[in-house]
Design a protein around this motif. Sequence first.
Motif, PDB file in Angstrom:
ATOM      1  N   ASP A  29       0.824  -1.210   0.000  1.00  0.00           N
ATOM      2  CA  ASP A  29       0.000   0.000   0.000  1.00  0.00           C
ATOM      3  C   ASP A  29       0.858   1.260   0.000  1.00  0.00           C
ATOM      4  OD1 ASP A  29      -2.810   0.912   0.072  1.00  0.00           O
ATOM      5  OD2 ASP A  29      -2.160   1.906   1.911  1.00  0.00           O
ATOM      6  N   PRO A  77      -0.303   3.389  -3.350  1.00  0.00           N
ATOM      7  CA  PRO A  77      -1.408   3.785  -2.468  1.00  0.00           C
ATOM      8  C   PRO A  77      -2.773   3.354  -2.997  1.00  0.00           C
ATOM      9  CG  PRO A  77       0.151   5.575  -2.691  1.00  0.00           C
ATOM     10  CD  PRO A  77       0.555   4.516  -3.690  1.00  0.00           C
ATOM     11  N   GLY A  78      -3.550   2.760  -2.088  1.00  0.00           N
ATOM     12  CA  GLY A  78      -4.889   2.313  -2.435  1.00  0.00           C
ATOM     13  C   GLY A  78      -4.955   0.876  -2.896  1.00  0.00           C
ATOM     14  N   PRO A 129      -5.679  -1.010   0.932  1.00  0.00           N
ATOM     15  CA  PRO A 129      -6.040  -0.005   1.933  1.00  0.00           C
ATOM     16  C   PRO A 129      -6.471  -0.560   3.287  1.00  0.00           C
ATOM     17  CG  PRO A 129      -7.801  -0.271   0.358  1.00  0.00           C
ATOM     18  CD  PRO A 129      -6.651  -1.101  -0.138  1.00  0.00           C
TER      19      PRO A 129
END
Length: 79
Positions: free
Chosen positions: A49, A53-54, A57
């Motif tokens: 993550d 990013p995402g 999550p």
Amino acid sequence: MIINFQIGKSIIAPKKLMIAWLQSVLPQLNLTNFTSDWNNGITLAALIDYCSPGLYPDWRSMNPKEGYNENGSDYLDEI
């Protein structure tokens, strides 16, 4: 990925440099080693993550008392 630490050009052992980098980008995990800190899948999920990013999550909601198989190996297999 590792901008501030150049492994191979330092008098500090590469493992210590890698742990230092991981501690700097994932301070909430209190990483100290490459064995038991990775057994439950949380560190791997957090690193995934961090790098993308995402992508994972929900790593913060994973149970540290459960192993990798219970903590989302199916999800990690899909990545």
